[in-house]
Write a protein that holds these residues in place. Structure first.
Motif, PDB file in Angstrom:
ATOM      1  N   ILE A   1     -20.474  42.070  -8.365  1.00 51.54           N
ATOM      2  CA  ILE A   1     -19.044  42.384  -8.316  1.00 51.54           C
ATOM      3  C   ILE A   1     -18.206  41.106  -8.329  1.00 51.54           C
ATOM      4  O   ILE A   1     -17.158  41.046  -8.985  1.00 51.54           O
ATOM      5  N   LEU A   2     -18.667  40.065  -7.644  1.00 53.09           N
ATOM      6  CA  LEU A   2     -17.958  38.789  -7.694  1.00 53.09           C
ATOM      7  C   LEU A   2     -17.933  38.247  -9.124  1.00 53.09           C
ATOM      8  O   LEU A   2     -16.923  37.720  -9.588  1.00 53.09           O
ATOM      9  N   GLY A   3     -19.049  38.405  -9.829  1.00 57.28           N
ATOM     10  CA  GLY A   3     -19.088  37.975 -11.227  1.00 57.28           C
ATOM     11  C   GLY A   3     -18.102  38.745 -12.083  1.00 57.28           C
ATOM     12  O   GLY A   3     -17.425  38.161 -12.955  1.00 57.28           O
ATOM     13  N   ASP A   4     -18.011  40.054 -11.860  1.00 57.85           N
ATOM     14  CA  ASP A   4     -17.058  40.879 -12.607  1.00 57.85           C
ATOM     15  C   ASP A   4     -15.620  40.445 -12.317  1.00 57.85           C
ATOM     16  O   ASP A   4     -14.788  40.365 -13.229  1.00 57.85           O
ATOM     17  N   LEU A   5     -15.330  40.169 -11.046  1.00 55.28           N
ATOM     18  CA  LEU A   5     -13.977  39.754 -10.673  1.00 55.28           C
ATOM     19  C   LEU A   5     -13.636  38.391 -11.271  1.00 55.28           C
ATOM     20  O   LEU A   5     -12.491  38.143 -11.655  1.00 55.28           O
ATOM     21  N   CYS A   6     -14.623  37.510 -11.368  1.00 57.82           N
ATOM     22  CA  CYS A   6     -14.403  36.213 -12.019  1.00 57.82           C
ATOM     23  C   CYS A   6     -14.107  36.418 -13.503  1.00 57.82           C
ATOM     24  O   CYS A   6     -13.195  35.793 -14.065  1.00 57.82           O
ATOM     25  N   ALA A   7     -14.879  37.296 -14.146  1.00 56.41           N
ATOM     26  CA  ALA A   7     -14.692  37.555 -15.569  1.00 56.41           C
ATOM     27  C   ALA A   7     -13.322  38.156 -15.858  1.00 56.41           C
ATOM     28  O   ALA A   7     -12.733  37.922 -16.917  1.00 56.41           O
ATOM     29  N   GLN A   8     -12.794  38.910 -14.898  1.00 57.21           N
ATOM     30  CA  GLN A   8     -11.483  39.532 -15.053  1.00 57.21           C
ATOM     31  C   GLN A   8     -10.339  38.583 -14.703  1.00 57.21           C
ATOM     32  O   GLN A   8      -9.165  38.910 -14.907  1.00 57.21           O
ATOM     33  N   GLY A   9     -10.671  37.407 -14.156  1.00 60.56           N
ATOM     34  CA  GLY A   9      -9.638  36.455 -13.774  1.00 60.56           C
ATOM     35  C   GLY A   9      -8.949  36.780 -12.464  1.00 60.56           C
ATOM     36  O   GLY A   9      -7.868  36.264 -12.179  1.00 60.56           O
ATOM     37  N   VAL A  10      -9.597  37.612 -11.648  1.00 58.71           N
ATOM     38  CA  VAL A  10      -9.014  37.973 -10.350  1.00 58.71           C
ATOM     39  C   VAL A  10      -9.329  36.904  -9.311  1.00 58.71           C
ATOM     40  O   VAL A  10      -8.489  36.548  -8.486  1.00 58.71           O
ATOM     41  N   VAL A  11     -10.556  36.376  -9.335  1.00 61.23           N
ATOM     42  CA  VAL A  11     -10.948  35.270  -8.458  1.00 61.23           C
ATOM     43  C   VAL A  11     -11.627  34.211  -9.338  1.00 61.23           C
ATOM     44  O   VAL A  11     -11.947  34.465 -10.501  1.00 61.23           O
ATOM     45  N   ARG A  12     -11.838  33.014  -8.775  1.00 61.43           N
ATOM     46  CA  ARG A  12     -12.585  31.985  -9.507  1.00 61.43           C
ATOM     47  C   ARG A  12     -13.734  31.503  -8.642  1.00 61.43           C
ATOM     48  O   ARG A  12     -13.681  31.546  -7.408  1.00 61.43           O
ATOM     49  N   ASP A  13     -14.780  31.076  -9.315  1.00 60.28           N
ATOM     50  CA  ASP A  13     -15.989  30.611  -8.646  1.00 60.28           C
ATOM     51  C   ASP A  13     -15.891  29.100  -8.439  1.00 60.28           C
ATOM     52  O   ASP A  13     -15.877  28.334  -9.403  1.00 60.28           O
ATOM     53  N   VAL A  14     -15.823  28.679  -7.174  1.00 57.53           N
ATOM     54  CA  VAL A  14     -15.805  27.260  -6.833  1.00 57.53           C
ATOM     55  C   VAL A  14     -17.188  26.905  -6.300  1.00 57.53           C
ATOM     56  O   VAL A  14     -17.582  27.328  -5.216  1.00 57.53           O
ATOM     57  N   ASP A  15     -17.932  26.142  -7.085  1.00 60.36           N
ATOM     58  CA  ASP A  15     -19.307  25.752  -6.739  1.00 60.36           C
ATOM     59  C   ASP A  15     -19.271  24.380  -6.081  1.00 60.36           C
ATOM     60  O   ASP A  15     -18.964  23.371  -6.735  1.00 60.36           O
ATOM     61  N   GLU A  16     -19.591  24.326  -4.797  1.00 54.02           N
ATOM     62  CA  GLU A  16     -19.561  23.072  -4.051  1.00 54.02           C
ATOM     63  C   GLU A  16     -20.957  22.727  -3.534  1.00 54.02           C
ATOM     64  O   GLU A  16     -21.809  23.606  -3.412  1.00 54.02           O
ATOM     65  N   THR A  17     -21.158  21.476  -3.218  1.00 52.11           N
ATOM     66  CA  THR A  17     -22.450  21.027  -2.702  1.00 52.11           C
ATOM     67  C   THR A  17     -22.276  20.506  -1.281  1.00 52.11           C
ATOM     68  O   THR A  17     -21.392  19.682  -1.007  1.00 52.11           O
ATOM     69  N   GLU A  18     -23.098  21.022  -0.379  1.00 50.71           N
ATOM     70  CA  GLU A  18     -23.085  20.562   1.002  1.00 50.71           C
ATOM     71  C   GLU A  18     -24.395  19.846   1.307  1.00 50.71           C
ATOM     72  O   GLU A  18     -25.456  20.239   0.799  1.00 50.71           O
TER      73      GLU A  18
ATOM     74  N   ILE B   1     -27.201  21.504  -1.145  1.00 56.86           N
ATOM     75  CA  ILE B   1     -27.021  22.941  -0.934  1.00 56.86           C
ATOM     76  C   ILE B   1     -25.772  23.404  -1.679  1.00 56.86           C
ATOM     77  O   ILE B   1     -24.666  22.922  -1.416  1.00 56.86           O
ATOM     78  N   HIS B   2     -25.947  24.320  -2.633  1.00 56.58           N
ATOM     79  CA  HIS B   2     -24.818  24.853  -3.389  1.00 56.58           C
ATOM     80  C   HIS B   2     -24.158  25.998  -2.616  1.00 56.58           C
ATOM     81  O   HIS B   2     -24.827  26.937  -2.169  1.00 56.58           O
ATOM     82  N   VAL B   3     -22.869  25.887  -2.438  1.00 60.78           N
ATOM     83  CA  VAL B   3     -22.089  26.915  -1.750  1.00 60.78           C
ATOM     84  C   VAL B   3     -20.990  27.379  -2.687  1.00 60.78           C
ATOM     85  O   VAL B   3     -20.238  26.560  -3.241  1.00 60.78           O
ATOM     86  N   HIS B   4     -20.886  28.687  -2.869  1.00 62.65           N
ATOM     87  CA  HIS B   4     -19.869  29.246  -3.757  1.00 62.65           C
ATOM     88  C   HIS B   4     -18.727  29.855  -2.949  1.00 62.65           C
ATOM     89  O   HIS B   4     -18.954  30.581  -1.986  1.00 62.65           O
ATOM     90  N   ARG B   5     -17.515  29.503  -3.358  1.00 62.55           N
ATOM     91  CA  ARG B   5     -16.318  30.122  -2.781  1.00 62.55           C
ATOM     92  C   ARG B   5     -15.581  30.854  -3.902  1.00 62.55           C
ATOM     93  O   ARG B   5     -15.690  30.492  -5.077  1.00 62.55           O
ATOM     94  N   TYR B   6     -14.792  31.866  -3.523  1.00 60.78           N
ATOM     95  CA  TYR B   6     -14.121  32.684  -4.530  1.00 60.78           C
ATOM     96  C   TYR B   6     -12.648  32.896  -4.170  1.00 60.78           C
ATOM     97  O   TYR B   6     -12.239  34.005  -3.826  1.00 60.78           O
ATOM     98  N   PRO B   7     -11.838  31.830  -4.253  1.00 61.12           N
ATOM     99  CA  PRO B   7     -10.399  31.997  -3.972  1.00 61.12           C
ATOM    100  C   PRO B   7      -9.738  32.882  -5.035  1.00 61.12           C
ATOM    101  O   PRO B   7     -10.171  32.946  -6.186  1.00 61.12           O
ATOM    102  N   VAL B   8      -8.670  33.538  -4.619  1.00 61.09           N
ATOM    103  CA  VAL B   8      -7.966  34.471  -5.498  1.00 61.09           C
ATOM    104  C   VAL B   8      -7.128  33.723  -6.530  1.00 61.09           C
ATOM    105  O   VAL B   8      -6.454  32.745  -6.214  1.00 61.09           O
ATOM    106  N   VAL B   9      -7.175  34.201  -7.765  1.00 58.20           N
ATOM    107  CA  VAL B   9      -6.349  33.677  -8.850  1.00 58.20           C
ATOM    108  C   VAL B   9      -5.202  34.641  -9.150  1.00 58.20           C
ATOM    109  O   VAL B   9      -4.056  34.243  -9.298  1.00 58.20           O
ATOM    110  N   ASP B  10      -5.525  35.921  -9.246  1.00 61.93           N
ATOM    111  CA  ASP B  10      -4.535  36.965  -9.517  1.00 61.93           C
ATOM    112  C   ASP B  10      -4.422  37.858  -8.285  1.00 61.93           C
ATOM    113  O   ASP B  10      -5.288  38.710  -8.045  1.00 61.93           O
ATOM    114  N   PRO B  11      -3.386  37.664  -7.468  1.00 65.14           N
ATOM    115  CA  PRO B  11      -3.269  38.417  -6.215  1.00 65.14           C
ATOM    116  C   PRO B  11      -2.757  39.846  -6.383  1.00 65.14           C
ATOM    117  O   PRO B  11      -2.716  40.608  -5.417  1.00 65.14           O
ATOM    118  N   SER B  12      -2.388  40.241  -7.590  1.00 65.48           N
ATOM    119  CA  SER B  12      -1.762  41.549  -7.779  1.00 65.48           C
ATOM    120  C   SER B  12      -2.707  42.703  -7.466  1.00 65.48           C
ATOM    121  O   SER B  12      -2.279  43.748  -6.954  1.00 65.48           O
TER     122      SER B  12
END
Length: 225
Positions: A97-114, A118-129
């Motif tokens: 579902i996160l992948g679908d929301l990214c594809a729709q431009g609702v959220v974006r995948d922020v891939d960070e390294t800790e 260690i890869h950590v993914h965050r999904y901040p909102v792009v389209d809040p509507s």
């Protein structure tokens, strides 16, 4: 099927818009989203609850890919209990579902390294509507101006079962009031077993599915009814 799938609405409520991190235990969210997909099928008239199991009553696709994949699984399989289906469907559902929301431009995948590896993914909102509409429907339901439609009542019930009132932006006494109102909505819709389905604002077939899935999620989380 029209509108945003319930599982997507639930996920957006559960993730912080700015940090893109889940604000609740992921096992709870996974179970809730699995229940949400099954409720979606009940709302669309594709599955029903009978003799302790969920079974397909109409194999016609809804037009929503993930929902239709689950429908195909149910059609091709033997009937299983709500608890069994929730456990069968929860694995990998959040990432899909996160992948679908990214594809729709609702959220974006922020891939960070800790710690350097260690890869950590965050999904901040792009389209809040999308989330704004969900929150408005719930806010109107909580205000009690009018009885919510069955889709909103089902979403409110999931929020209550998962104890997500904190995700509605309230805390303290306001959170307590919100939880009480969410439980009233569930009861008024016939989802909690305290109101007869003949008096419910939703179809009996939907009410039975939501009620049994709510119990299934509670049981999976180790809660007593």
């Amino acid at each position: 099927m029209t509108g945003v799938p319930l599982a997507e609405e639930l996920l957006l409520l559960a993730y912080d818009d700015e940090t893109g991190k889940a604000t609740m235990p992921r096992i709870s969210l996974d179970l809730g989203m699995a229940a949400a997909v099954l409720i979606e099928l009940a709302l669309a008239g594709r599955i029903a609850y009978a003799e302790g199991n969920l079974a397909a009553v109409d194999p016609t696709p809804t037009g929503e890919p993930l929902t239709d994949e689950v429908l195909a699984r149910i059609v091709s399989d033997t009937p299983h209990s709500p608890s069994s289906w929730v456990q069968r469907l929860r694995h990998g559902l959040r990432d899909r579902i996160l992948g679908d929301l990214c594809a729709q431009g609702v959220v974006r995948d922020v891939d960070e390294t800790e710690l350097g590896f260690i890869h950590v993914h965050r999904y901040p909102v792009v389209d809040p509507s999308v989330e704004a509409d969900t929150r408005q429907r719930l806010a109107d339901a909580l205000a009690g101006a009018a009885a919510p439609d069955e889709r909103t009542a089902a979403l409110a019930t999931l929020v209550a079962v998962l104890r997500m009132e904190g995700a509605l932006g309230v805390s303290g006494e306001a959170a307590t009031d919100a939880r009480r109102r969410l439980e009233e909505i569930a009861s008024g819709a016939g989802f909690s077993g305290t109101v007869g389905l003949e008096d419910s604002v939703v179809r009996p077939s939907v009410g039975l599915v939501v009620a049994t899935l709510g119990h299934a999620v509670d049981a999976a989380l180790g809660r007593r009814p």
